[in-house]
Structures are given as structure tokens and as C-alpha cells.
Design a protein around this motif. Structure first.
Motif, PDB file in Angstrom:
ATOM      1  N   ASP A   1       0.734  -1.031   0.057  1.00 22.20           N
ATOM      2  CA  ASP A   1      -0.047   0.078   0.006  1.00 22.20           C
ATOM      3  C   ASP A   1       1.067   1.284  -0.067  1.00 22.20           C
ATOM      4  O   ASP A   1       1.821   1.455   0.963  1.00 22.20           O
ATOM      5  CB  ASP A   1      -0.826   0.137   1.255  1.00 22.20           C
ATOM      6  N   GLY A   2       0.723   2.282  -1.112  1.00 21.87           N
ATOM      7  CA  GLY A   2       1.401   3.437  -1.089  1.00 21.87           C
ATOM      8  C   GLY A   2       0.696   4.542  -1.362  1.00 21.87           C
ATOM      9  O   GLY A   2      -0.682   4.582  -1.381  1.00 21.87           O
ATOM     10  N   ARG A   3       1.289   5.707  -1.410  1.00 23.39           N
ATOM     11  CA  ARG A   3       0.377   6.939  -1.605  1.00 23.39           C
ATOM     12  C   ARG A   3       1.233   7.551  -2.971  1.00 23.39           C
ATOM     13  O   ARG A   3       2.478   7.841  -2.881  1.00 23.39           O
ATOM     14  CB  ARG A   3       0.474   7.896  -0.715  1.00 23.39           C
TER      15      ARG A   3
ATOM     16  N   SER B   1       9.093  10.108   7.391  1.00 25.24           N
ATOM     17  CA  SER B   1       9.305   8.490   7.431  1.00 25.24           C
ATOM     18  C   SER B   1       8.915   7.904   6.156  1.00 25.24           C
ATOM     19  O   SER B   1       8.012   8.318   5.298  1.00 25.24           O
ATOM     20  CB  SER B   1       8.834   7.820   8.369  1.00 25.24           C
ATOM     21  N   GLY B   2       9.432   6.752   5.809  1.00 23.22           N
ATOM     22  CA  GLY B   2       8.961   5.958   4.722  1.00 23.22           C
ATOM     23  C   GLY B   2       9.977   5.852   3.681  1.00 23.22           C
ATOM     24  O   GLY B   2      11.127   6.230   3.863  1.00 23.22           O
ATOM     25  N   TRP B   3       9.547   5.231   2.565  1.00 23.61           N
ATOM     26  CA  TRP B   3      10.513   5.293   1.351  1.00 23.61           C
ATOM     27  C   TRP B   3       9.888   5.398  -0.007  1.00 23.61           C
ATOM     28  O   TRP B   3       8.585   5.502  -0.028  1.00 23.61           O
ATOM     29  CB  TRP B   3      10.742   3.564   1.230  1.00 23.61           C
TER      30      TRP B   3
ATOM     31  N   ARG C   1       5.727   7.812  -9.159  1.00 23.75           N
ATOM     32  CA  ARG C   1       6.455   8.109  -7.945  1.00 23.75           C
ATOM     33  C   ARG C   1       5.432   8.033  -6.779  1.00 23.75           C
ATOM     34  O   ARG C   1       4.372   8.400  -6.744  1.00 23.75           O
ATOM     35  CB  ARG C   1       7.423   9.232  -8.005  1.00 23.75           C
ATOM     36  N   CYS C   2       5.929   7.032  -5.804  1.00 18.72           N
ATOM     37  CA  CYS C   2       4.870   6.765  -4.892  1.00 18.72           C
ATOM     38  C   CYS C   2       5.711   6.570  -3.413  1.00 18.72           C
ATOM     39  O   CYS C   2       7.001   6.566  -3.538  1.00 18.72           O
ATOM     40  CB  CYS C   2       4.187   5.772  -4.919  1.00 18.72           C
ATOM     41  N   ARG C   3       5.072   6.957  -2.432  1.00 18.61           N
ATOM     42  CA  ARG C   3       5.628   6.686  -0.704  1.00 18.61           C
ATOM     43  C   ARG C   3       5.049   5.518  -0.173  1.00 18.61           C
ATOM     44  O   ARG C   3       4.084   5.286  -0.342  1.00 18.61           O
ATOM     45  CB  ARG C   3       5.541   7.976  -0.171  1.00 18.61           C
ATOM     46  N   LEU C   4       6.022   4.667   0.197  1.00 16.80           N
ATOM     47  CA  LEU C   4       5.506   3.613   1.086  1.00 16.80           C
ATOM     48  C   LEU C   4       5.900   3.628   2.536  1.00 16.80           C
ATOM     49  O   LEU C   4       6.905   4.545   2.688  1.00 16.80           O
ATOM     50  CB  LEU C   4       6.465   2.264   0.412  1.00 16.80           C
ATOM     51  N   SER C   5       5.249   3.251   3.434  1.00 19.63           N
ATOM     52  CA  SER C   5       5.331   3.188   4.731  1.00 19.63           C
ATOM     53  C   SER C   5       6.617   2.620   5.401  1.00 19.63           C
ATOM     54  O   SER C   5       7.298   3.065   6.349  1.00 19.63           O
ATOM     55  CB  SER C   5       4.128   2.841   5.593  1.00 19.63           C
ATOM     56  N   MET C   6       7.048   1.327   4.648  1.00 21.18           N
ATOM     57  CA  MET C   6       8.363   0.935   4.800  1.00 21.18           C
ATOM     58  C   MET C   6       9.085   0.183   3.825  1.00 21.18           C
ATOM     59  O   MET C   6       8.452   0.270   2.819  1.00 21.18           O
ATOM     60  CB  MET C   6       7.563  -0.357   5.870  1.00 21.18           C
TER      61      MET C   6
END
Length: 210
Positions: free
Chosen positions: A118-120, A172-174, A130-135
Motif C-alpha cells: 500500500d502506497g500513496r 518517514s517511509g520510502w 512515484r509513490c511513498r511507502l510506509s516501510m
């Protein structure tokens, strides 16, 4: 001297095909543009003085592209990039520039039947997202990757390759970049989504002047 928009206008700095930094115009002196230093640049990806940077900003029905050379990155406040135009501003809709948006949820994985990440979404173009992941995910650059998301309430699926994976510079995140080749129907949906986002950005800039 290039015909530039008003101070404070949102501008985008293109250092490479897959990078698109958001900034704003803060000043013009002796033909040199001063823009706010983008926050998401870090490490070896930061351009160096002497390198070429393409700047673009949105206008009704088009975007304007201005080729520049990066002449200075200030190391004290206000942190800025200083850019010297090397050509005239031109209307342009090159594919790598049709990038923007951000906010929708995105699911990623090799197969829809498998457990998905799950990403944003941070931004998207016809050739990548391009997306952001929590870990940090258990994947690596070069792995095949599919993404499922909604753009303007339409389901979109793209399949490509992990191009970049790095720890987020802010918060935070990747962050992960997936490149792909969209079919014409999907490309049109992406263009419509980005165009609607650009309209919202222009309205937001106009409201900031009030």
C-alpha cells in the motif's frame, strides 16, 4: 530576457527524465532566476552548478519550458537554486514533462492475487509514477512491478519495472519510482488527470494572490 511569470509562481525543475522537482520563482536579477531549493533532492541526485536544468510552469492550455544552466546552489538561507536561461521560453508538451498530481492511494505488486504493497501517489506521468511507502519493501531496482490506482474515479493499471527505491528525504517511509509504457487509453487518462491537477494548481496560485 525570458518572459517570466510573477514571483511566487509554482515552477518545476527537470534535471533528468524521471526527476521533476517542485519549486517556486523567488526573484530575478541580471537575468538570473532564483528559485526555492527543492526539498526532495539529496545525495548524488542533486544537480551541480554547470549542469543543464529545464524549468517549466503551467499556463492556460499549455506549459512553458525554459532551458537554463544551474549557476549556483546557495548554502545559507534563503536556500535557492540560481538559474541562467540559455534559450527562449517555448510552449511544450513533451511526454516526460506531463507529470504531476499526487495523493491517491496506490497498490503495488507483481500479481494482483498476491499480497500487495500500500502506497500513496506522489506524481505520475505517461512513463512512470512515484509513490511513498510506509516501510522498505522486499524488492529491488529492476524487479517487475504493477500498480493499481484510481485517477479521476477511473481504475488504472500499469505494469513496468522498479526504477528507483530510496528512503524518503522528508518524513518517514520510502519512495519508489516505477517506469512503464502506457497504452494510449491509459496515457490519455493520465494526461487528463495531470491536466486537471495543473488547473487546480493555477487556481491555488491565484487564490494565494488575494
Amino acid at each position: 530576457m525570458a518572459e517570466l511569470p510573477r514571483l511566487g509562481t509554482t515552477m518545476y525543475l527537470v534535471h533528468a527524465e524521471d526527476t521533476n522537482y517542485r519549486s517556486r520563482l523567488e526573484g530575478v536579477e541580471n537575468e538570473v532566476l532564483s528559485v526555492a531549493a527543492p526539498l526532495e533532492t539529496t545525495g548524488t541526485e542533486v544537480p551541480r552548478p554547470g549542469q543543464e536544468i529545464e524549468v517549466f510552469w503551467a499556463q492556460p492550455r499549455t506549459r512553458i519550458i525554459l532551458p537554463c544552466q544551474l549557476v549556483e546552489i546557495t548554502d545559507s538561507a534563503p536556500f535557492q537554486w540560481r538559474l541562467l536561461p540559455t534559450g527562449e521560453p517555448q510552449p511544450g508538451n513533451r511526454r516526460e514533462f506531463v507529470r504531476g498530481g499526487g495523493g491517491p492511494e496506490v497498490q503495488l505488486g507483481a500479481e494482483l492475487e498476491e499480497k500487495l504493497l500500500d502506497g500513496r501517489l506522489l506524481d505520475i506521468s505517461e512513463g512512470g509514477l512515484r509513490c511513498r511507502l510506509s516501510m522498505k519493501p522486499r524488492i529491488k531496482v529492476g524487479d517487475p512491478m504493477s500498480a493499481w490506482l484510481q485517477l479521476n474515479n477511473v481504475d488504472v493499471e500499469v505494469t513496468g519495472t522498479v526504477y528507483r527505491l530510496r528512503e524518503a528525504y522528508l518524513g518517514s517511509g520510502w519512495e519508489m519510482v516505477v517506469i512503464f509504457r502506457a497504452d494510449e487509453k491509459t496515457a490519455q487518462l493520465i494526461r487528463q488527470y495531470v491536466y486537471a491537477w495543473e488547473i487546480a494548481e493555477r487556481r491555488r496560485n491565484s487564490e494565494d494572490d488575494l
